[in-house]
Every structure is written in C-alpha cells, then in structure tokens.
Scaffold this active site. Sequence first.
Site, PDB file in Angstrom:
ATOM      1  N   ASP A   9      -2.879  -1.087   4.691  1.00  0.00           N
ATOM      2  CA  ASP A   9      -2.153  -1.684   3.568  1.00  0.00           C
ATOM      3  C   ASP A   9      -1.455  -2.934   4.108  1.00  0.00           C
ATOM      4  OD1 ASP A   9      -0.935  -1.915   0.993  1.00  0.00           O
ATOM      5  OD2 ASP A   9       0.892  -1.039   1.784  1.00  0.00           O
ATOM      6  N   SER A  10      -0.748  -3.643   3.218  1.00  0.00           N
ATOM      7  CA  SER A  10      -0.026  -4.830   3.658  1.00  0.00           C
ATOM      8  C   SER A  10       1.234  -4.478   4.453  1.00  0.00           C
ATOM      9  CB  SER A  10       0.388  -5.644   2.434  1.00  0.00           C
ATOM     10  OG  SER A  10       1.290  -4.862   1.658  1.00  0.00           O
ATOM     11  N   CYS A  72      -4.390   0.428  -0.674  1.00  0.00           N
ATOM     12  CA  CYS A  72      -3.792  -0.767  -1.261  1.00  0.00           C
ATOM     13  C   CYS A  72      -4.554  -1.124  -2.537  1.00  0.00           C
ATOM     14  CB  CYS A  72      -3.905  -1.893  -0.235  1.00  0.00           C
ATOM     15  SG  CYS A  72      -3.567  -3.520  -0.882  1.00  0.00           S
ATOM     16  N   THR A  74      -4.126  -3.880  -4.356  1.00  0.00           N
ATOM     17  CA  THR A  74      -4.402  -5.316  -4.434  1.00  0.00           C
ATOM     18  C   THR A  74      -5.758  -5.641  -3.814  1.00  0.00           C
ATOM     19  OG1 THR A  74      -2.033  -5.667  -4.260  1.00  0.00           O
ATOM     20  CG2 THR A  74      -3.432  -7.578  -3.868  1.00  0.00           C
ATOM     21  N   GLU A 151       9.878  -3.330   1.315  1.00  0.00           N
ATOM     22  CA  GLU A 151       9.610  -3.701   2.713  1.00  0.00           C
ATOM     23  C   GLU A 151      10.890  -4.032   3.487  1.00  0.00           C
ATOM     24  OE1 GLU A 151       6.998  -3.692   4.738  1.00  0.00           O
ATOM     25  OE2 GLU A 151       5.620  -2.903   3.225  1.00  0.00           O
ATOM     26  N   CYS A 181       0.401   0.488  -7.265  1.00  0.00           N
ATOM     27  CA  CYS A 181       0.678  -0.131  -5.968  1.00  0.00           C
ATOM     28  C   CYS A 181       1.162   1.002  -5.076  1.00  0.00           C
ATOM     29  CB  CYS A 181       1.748  -1.211  -6.104  1.00  0.00           C
ATOM     30  SG  CYS A 181       2.357  -1.838  -4.522  1.00  0.00           S
ATOM     31  N   HIS A 183       3.080   1.049  -2.688  1.00  0.00           N
ATOM     32  CA  HIS A 183       4.514   1.005  -2.332  1.00  0.00           C
ATOM     33  C   HIS A 183       5.376   1.764  -3.355  1.00  0.00           C
ATOM     34  CE1 HIS A 183       3.382  -2.309   0.355  1.00  0.00           C
ATOM     35  NE2 HIS A 183       4.598  -2.253   0.884  1.00  0.00           N
TER      36      HIS A 183
END
Length: 261
Positions: A9-10, A72, A74, A151, A181, A183
């Site tokens: 993931d990011s 993720c 995205t 984050e 998402c 997150h």
Amino acid sequence: MERPIGIFDSGVGGLTVLTHLQTELPHENMIYIGDNIHCPYGEKSKEQLLSYTRQICDFFISQNVKMIVLACNTTSANVLSELQVLYPQIPIVGVIHSTVHDFLNRDTKNVLVIATQATIQSHKYQELIHHYHPDINVYELATPKLVPLIESGEYKNGIENTLNHYLQPYLDKVDSLILGCTHYPIVLGQIQKVFPDKEYISSSESICQEVSSYLKVHQMYCQQTKLGEIKIYTTGNPKEFRYSSEGFFHYQQLNIEHLQF
Ligand code: DGL
C-alpha cells in the site's frame, strides 16, 4: 509453497489487510511494503502509480513471492490490469472486485463510496456495482483529507469534525457505506459515531476471502505448521511508520526496515 505473499500500500493503510490475512492464513509467510515516500497515492497520476508499483512488483519478484496483493484501492482502480499484463508469471489481485461482491451480499439499495480522489475519478466502484445491479443508487465521494490525517497519526486525537463534514450530507440518503480505501478501517469507530446505523463494507476485510480461495483452488497453501514469518518494509521513515500504526497494528517484536529502490 513456503514462498511469501507480497502485500503493499502507500503507507500504513494496507496493514489493515495484513491483519485480516494473518488471521485468515496464519501459516503464510508475508512481506509488506508501505510506499510512504510516495504517499498519498490518491493524488497521483496513472503514470506515477504505474511507475511506483512496478518498482514494488520487481522487488517482490526478487524476493520470490508466490502472489501479490494490492492492499490499496487507488492502485487496484487504476493500474491492476496493467500490472497483470506486465507480470503474467505471478497472480496479482486487487481489492475492488471482492469489496463489490461483499457489498452486493448485503442487499442494500443506496450506498455511499468514500475513497481517494484517484479511486473516485476512476468510477470503478460505480461501474462494477451497476454492472450487476443498475438500480442501486451509488454516491461517490472523494475524501482526500483522511489519508494524511491517518498517516501523520493525528487520527489518534480524534478526527470526527472532518468525518462529519464529509459524511453529514449523506446521513439520510444511504443505508450502507463502502470504505473504499484501506486506510479508513483504522478510523471505523469514529466513522460509526458520526455516521451510525449503516452497513459498513471494508475493502480490507473483503479481499482476504479472495486470497484464501485462490490459494486453496490452486493448491498454493503454505504447508508449514509454525506461524508464518512477517517482514515489514517502508520506503519512508520506520519510526514514523511505527508511530502512526501502533494504535491499531500489533507488532509483537516485528521490525520495520527501510527500503530504498
Ligand atoms: N490506502 C490506499 C487506498 O486504498 C491509498 C491511499 C493513498 O495513499 O492516498 O486507496
């Protein structure tokens, strides 16, 4: 089949997927990458996303993984099919199909999808839901403030005001909410406070069944009896990564290593 599963993931968001995978498949070895140096992915172009994810997939292949999970939305929305073409030798799965199937099982008629800008702009959720059920009302909302708040660790102090600002207009319009998402499950408790009594569908949970079925059907389950080994890398700062995730991820002596491509 002891080869690890690669998950990325990011940033810390995909740890919500890793947690569910660990519960579902406790004997599997796994490697997690948080690409924090490029976070947030939600504001990046398709070309940028493809370049970041190719580096990650190349690394995973150098580590001999048996499967890659895009933890993720995205990248699942924007570059999954490109990655599948580029790396035909390895199964690559994204989170969106399984999340939509999970949603369709709930039998609700009005849904709000919250996700990053790049996921919403792709309209992948809306397209796929309408492919199966054209009569479902799908509201799509980009909520770009959430990933930076998570984050940075600010979510630990409460982000109900931001959530309220985003969600309040939909309170009487929908009966379900897709957390599009990975997150967002980190703040599910806060979401439920400002947006109560809905069906909540989390992409982090939905994907695990798909990974498990794939391994089973292809006889790729790890046969070892001990618990799987987990390795965690970030392309950012390991201390910051640990700080933002410590509220929801249980490390139990796991180290976080810095990874530079
Ligand atoms: N957690 C990711 C997702 O599911 C990426 C969020 C971001 O970096 O913007 O979309």
